[in-house]
Scaffold this motif. Structure first.
Motif, PDB file in Angstrom:
ATOM      1  N   PHE A   1       0.812  -1.216   0.000  1.00  0.00           N
ATOM      2  CA  PHE A   1       0.000   0.000   0.000  1.00  0.00           C
ATOM      3  C   PHE A   1       0.845   1.266   0.000  1.00  0.00           C
ATOM      4  CE2 PHE A   1      -2.414  -3.436   2.010  1.00  0.00           C
ATOM      5  CZ  PHE A   1      -3.568  -3.440   1.253  1.00  0.00           C
ATOM      6  N   GLN A   2       2.181   1.103   0.062  1.00  0.00           N
ATOM      7  CA  GLN A   2       3.025   2.300   0.055  1.00  0.00           C
ATOM      8  C   GLN A   2       3.162   2.838  -1.361  1.00  0.00           C
ATOM      9  OE1 GLN A   2       6.557   0.821   1.985  1.00  0.00           O
ATOM     10  NE2 GLN A   2       5.966   1.769   3.941  1.00  0.00           N
ATOM     11  N   ARG A   3       3.206   4.150  -1.467  1.00  0.00           N
ATOM     12  CA  ARG A   3       3.352   4.808  -2.764  1.00  0.00           C
ATOM     13  C   ARG A   3       4.831   5.072  -3.032  1.00  0.00           C
ATOM     14  NH1 ARG A   3      -1.009   3.739  -5.649  1.00  0.00           N
ATOM     15  NH2 ARG A   3      -2.928   4.099  -4.456  1.00  0.00           N
ATOM     16  N   ARG A   4       5.538   4.031  -3.271  1.00  0.00           N
ATOM     17  CA  ARG A   4       6.982   4.124  -3.545  1.00  0.00           C
ATOM     18  C   ARG A   4       7.309   3.245  -4.738  1.00  0.00           C
ATOM     19  NH1 ARG A   4       9.384   2.490   2.207  1.00  0.00           N
ATOM     20  NH2 ARG A   4      11.333   2.407   0.963  1.00  0.00           N
ATOM     21  N   ASP A   5       8.545   3.424  -5.254  1.00  0.00           N
ATOM     22  CA  ASP A   5       8.998   2.592  -6.373  1.00  0.00           C
ATOM     23  C   ASP A   5       9.406   1.226  -5.790  1.00  0.00           C
ATOM     24  OD1 ASP A   5       9.961   1.407  -8.622  1.00  0.00           O
ATOM     25  OD2 ASP A   5      11.354   3.037  -9.153  1.00  0.00           O
TER      26      ASP A   5
ATOM     27  N   THR B   1       4.715  -6.726  -4.491  1.00  0.00           N
ATOM     28  CA  THR B   1       3.352  -6.303  -4.848  1.00  0.00           C
ATOM     29  C   THR B   1       3.179  -4.814  -4.573  1.00  0.00           C
ATOM     30  OG1 THR B   1       2.543  -6.862  -2.650  1.00  0.00           O
ATOM     31  CG2 THR B   1       2.440  -8.601  -4.298  1.00  0.00           C
ATOM     32  N   GLN B   2       2.283  -4.265  -5.339  1.00  0.00           N
ATOM     33  CA  GLN B   2       1.793  -2.888  -5.090  1.00  0.00           C
ATOM     34  C   GLN B   2       0.304  -2.912  -5.440  1.00  0.00           C
ATOM     35  OE1 GLN B   2       3.578   0.331  -7.352  1.00  0.00           O
ATOM     36  NE2 GLN B   2       3.539   1.623  -5.520  1.00  0.00           N
ATOM     37  N   TYR B   3      -0.393  -2.878  -4.408  1.00  0.00           N
ATOM     38  CA  TYR B   3      -1.834  -3.148  -4.511  1.00  0.00           C
ATOM     39  C   TYR B   3      -2.445  -2.384  -5.683  1.00  0.00           C
ATOM     40  CZ  TYR B   3      -6.711  -3.783  -3.245  1.00  0.00           C
ATOM     41  OH  TYR B   3      -8.062  -4.099  -3.264  1.00  0.00           O
ATOM     42  N   PRO B   4      -3.161  -3.157  -6.497  1.00  0.00           N
ATOM     43  CA  PRO B   4      -3.568  -4.578  -6.414  1.00  0.00           C
ATOM     44  C   PRO B   4      -2.741  -5.469  -7.322  1.00  0.00           C
ATOM     45  CG  PRO B   4      -4.987  -3.491  -7.956  1.00  0.00           C
ATOM     46  CD  PRO B   4      -3.970  -2.451  -7.532  1.00  0.00           C
ATOM     47  N   ASN B   5      -1.510  -5.014  -7.758  1.00  0.00           N
ATOM     48  CA  ASN B   5      -0.732  -5.747  -8.765  1.00  0.00           C
ATOM     49  C   ASN B   5       0.466  -6.458  -8.128  1.00  0.00           C
ATOM     50  OD1 ASN B   5      -2.428  -4.687 -10.846  1.00  0.00           O
ATOM     51  ND2 ASN B   5      -1.250  -2.779 -10.783  1.00  0.00           N
ATOM     52  N   VAL B   6       0.842  -7.582  -8.754  1.00  0.00           N
ATOM     53  CA  VAL B   6       2.077  -8.289  -8.392  1.00  0.00           C
ATOM     54  C   VAL B   6       3.142  -7.906  -9.412  1.00  0.00           C
ATOM     55  CG1 VAL B   6       3.180 -10.533  -8.090  1.00  0.00           C
ATOM     56  CG2 VAL B   6       0.830 -10.228  -7.366  1.00  0.00           C
ATOM     57  N   LEU B   7       4.158  -7.212  -8.923  1.00  0.00           N
ATOM     58  CA  LEU B   7       5.174  -6.683  -9.832  1.00  0.00           C
ATOM     59  C   LEU B   7       6.325  -7.681 -10.091  1.00  0.00           C
ATOM     60  CD1 LEU B   7       5.405  -3.079  -8.358  1.00  0.00           C
ATOM     61  CD2 LEU B   7       3.933  -3.947 -10.201  1.00  0.00           C
ATOM     62  N   GLY B   8       6.524  -8.589  -9.211  1.00  0.00           N
ATOM     63  CA  GLY B   8       7.636  -9.533  -9.401  1.00  0.00           C
ATOM     64  C   GLY B   8       7.811 -10.442  -8.189  1.00  0.00           C
ATOM     65  N   LEU B   9       8.923 -11.207  -8.244  1.00  0.00           N
ATOM     66  CA  LEU B   9       9.251 -12.144  -7.169  1.00  0.00           C
ATOM     67  C   LEU B   9      10.732 -11.977  -6.774  1.00  0.00           C
ATOM     68  CD1 LEU B   9       7.515 -15.424  -8.436  1.00  0.00           C
ATOM     69  CD2 LEU B   9       6.702 -13.876  -6.648  1.00  0.00           C
ATOM     70  N   LEU B  10      10.990 -11.993  -5.463  1.00  0.00           N
ATOM     71  CA  LEU B  10      12.362 -11.951  -4.938  1.00  0.00           C
ATOM     72  C   LEU B  10      12.670 -13.339  -4.331  1.00  0.00           C
ATOM     73  CD1 LEU B  10      15.002 -10.537  -4.142  1.00  0.00           C
ATOM     74  CD2 LEU B  10      13.866  -9.781  -2.039  1.00  0.00           C
ATOM     75  N   GLU B  11      13.657 -14.019  -4.899  1.00  0.00           N
ATOM     76  CA  GLU B  11      14.031 -15.359  -4.437  1.00  0.00           C
ATOM     77  C   GLU B  11      15.388 -15.285  -3.727  1.00  0.00           C
ATOM     78  OE1 GLU B  11      14.857 -19.906  -6.101  1.00  0.00           O
ATOM     79  OE2 GLU B  11      14.330 -18.300  -7.490  1.00  0.00           O
ATOM     80  N   ILE B  12      15.417 -15.832  -2.535  1.00  0.00           N
ATOM     81  CA  ILE B  12      16.652 -15.864  -1.740  1.00  0.00           C
ATOM     82  C   ILE B  12      17.054 -17.345  -1.569  1.00  0.00           C
ATOM     83  CG2 ILE B  12      17.734 -15.272   0.462  1.00  0.00           C
ATOM     84  CD1 ILE B  12      15.676 -13.083   0.775  1.00  0.00           C
ATOM     85  N   ARG B  13      18.355 -17.654  -1.863  1.00  0.00           N
ATOM     86  CA  ARG B  13      18.859 -19.026  -1.764  1.00  0.00           C
ATOM     87  C   ARG B  13      20.208 -19.020  -1.016  1.00  0.00           C
ATOM     88  NH1 ARG B  13      18.034 -18.615  -7.246  1.00  0.00           N
ATOM     89  NH2 ARG B  13      20.307 -18.791  -7.569  1.00  0.00           N
TER      90      ARG B  13
END
Length: 457
Positions: free
Chosen positions: A78-82, A146-158
């Motif tokens: 819900f934050q208005r940031r990049d 995510t940035q409501y209501p869209n999913v912008l990507g995925l961050l994978e940590i290994r």
């Protein structure tokens, strides 16, 4: 007490026992190598076990920290940031950390290029088999961007333990050569010490061998090792004791031989003084009776008595010759032998006698002089009586503290062992009494050879 007789039986070990013996150097080398291999295997195993546990714990810790950092720093929906820019920075920060890595994908599944961050990842130069040995079970987690209501990507940590495994590989490439060098130094030190001990034991063995052959005056060298030096001192003490015992025995044997010679001289004198006159009187009486007028039967009996008296006289003379004592004790061995051969030459002019003797013949002592004289006399007599030789050679040589006499004749082969008489037995007993060695007659180059060897003081 003869040193060579005492230690000859001790020095010979049964063949079955010798076949099971192992050299000390081989045992030391095999033992030190086995110990070093065991220590090397244990050391490397302990290092590997601890390194695997360390890799597992560090990668788990790094993963948990990266996961917590992503959870706390990712912007909410819900934050208005990049949000993608923030996720890109977070992914780059995580990738720059040790033991973990991160990937960012957009909504279409395409990988987002991350900026390079310091520090530069450590180059992974460990081979794959080594990495598989240390790599712990992988851990990973995915965070949606995510940035409501869209999913912008995925961050994978290994988890990514390659840098830690590379460091372990480099440490082991230094540690293993050090262990190898240390092991070689340890094995070398062990072998050097073993060779020192073996060398000292060989010296002690050489001392025992000298004792076995009768050399009792040599001292074993010292090595500086207290235990072995104590053993060497014990061997030297034993050698000194045996030398004293041998000297006493030789003195006693010399006295016994002197007494035997005196007894032989007494018997010869008794034969000469007692039997000689009686045989002469008997012969004279027979001759006087034969000059009278007697019957043919009585004349025949008187002739038989005269023949028997002559035979007894000859036997008595032979016995007296055999019992005749050696020349005057004031004479040396060389003079005694030369006079003996002159007498034999007069008694057997048909035989050629040769004598080879050193210029400076050492004196072997009273018992040795009598034994050597009796050996030469008995050997020449045996040749003259039984072999019918035309040439007899007496060769005397010295080597160190040993004197050797050889009597050679060109007569036929010697009699078999079972037919040898009391003369040979007497020579054997006389040699054994003074610690000498008598070799019975043998054929050598067409000659019959017999030898007598003894060590003089």
């Amino acid at each position: 007490m003869d040193a060579s007789g005492q230690f000859g039986a001790v020095g010979k070990r049964p063949t079955a026992l010798r076949q099971r013996e192992l050299p000390l150097r081989g045992i030391a080398l095999a033992g030190s190598l086995l110990v070093w291999i065991a220590m090397f295997a244990i050391s490397v195993s302990v290092v590997i076990w601890h390194a695997r546990d360390s890799v597992r714990r560090e990668t788990e810790s790094a993963f948990m920290l990266a996961k917590a950092a992503a959870t706390l720093t990712l912007p909410t929906a819900f934050q208005r940031r990049d949000v993608m820019a923030e996720a890109t920075r977070i992914a780059a920060d995580i990738r720059a950390q040790r033991h973990v890595t991160a990937e960012l994908r957009d909504a279409a599944g395409q990988q987002v290029q991350l900026p390079a961050m310091l520090p530069v990842p450590v180059e992974n130069d460990a081979p794959e088999w080594f990495a598989r040995l240390f790599r712990p079970p992988p851990m990973q987690d995915v965070f949606p961007i995510t940035q409501y209501p869209n999913v912008l990507g995925l961050l994978e940590i290994r988890t990514e333990p390659s840098d830690e495994i590379a460091e372990i590989w480099r440490d082991l490439t230094v540690l293993v050569p050090l262990l190898l060098v240390t092991g070689l130094l340890a094995v070398g030190s062990t072998m050097a010490l073993t060779l020192l001990v073996v060398r000292r034991l060989n010296q002690l063995g050489a001392g025992l061998e000298r004792m076995r052959i009768g050399e009792l005056d040599a001292q074993t060298p010292r090595s500086g090792l207290a235990e072995l030096d104590a053993l060497g001192e014990g061997i030297d003490t034993l050698a000194s004791h045996l030398a004293r015992e041998r000297a006493e025995n030789r003195l006693l044997q010399g006295r016994m031989l002197s007494l035997a010679e005196a007894e032989r001289a007494r018997i010869a004198t008794d034969l000469h003084d007692e039997i000689g006159p009686r045989l002469f009187a008997l012969r004279a009486a027979v001759e006087q009776a034969r000059r009278q007028d007697v019957s043919p039967e009585l004349a025949e009996n008187l002739a038989a008595i005269a023949a028997h008296s002559d035979a007894i006289r000859d036997s008595a003379r032979a016995a007296i010759d055999d019992l005749r004592p050696s020349p005057d004790d004031a004479e040396g061995l060389e003079e005694m032998i030369r006079e003996l051969l002159i007498d034999f030459g007069e008694a057997a002019p048909q035989v050629a006698f040769d004598l080879h003797i050193p210029e400076a013949l050492p004196e072997p002592g009273e018992s040795g002089r009598i034994a050597m004289y009796r050996f030469i006399r008995e050997s020449v007599l045996n040749a003259l009586r039984h072999a019918r030789p035309t040439h007899i050679a007496v060769d005397i040589q010295t080597e160190g503290r040993q004197i050797r006499a050889r009597v050679c004749d060109d007569g036929p082969a010697p009699l078999r062992e079972g037919r040898r008489g009391l003369g040979h037995q007497g020579m054997r007993d006389r040699a054994a009494a003074i610690g000498a060695e008598w070799l019975p007659p043998r054929r050598d180059g067409g000659m019959t050879v017999t030898e007598f060897r003894m060590t003089f003081p």
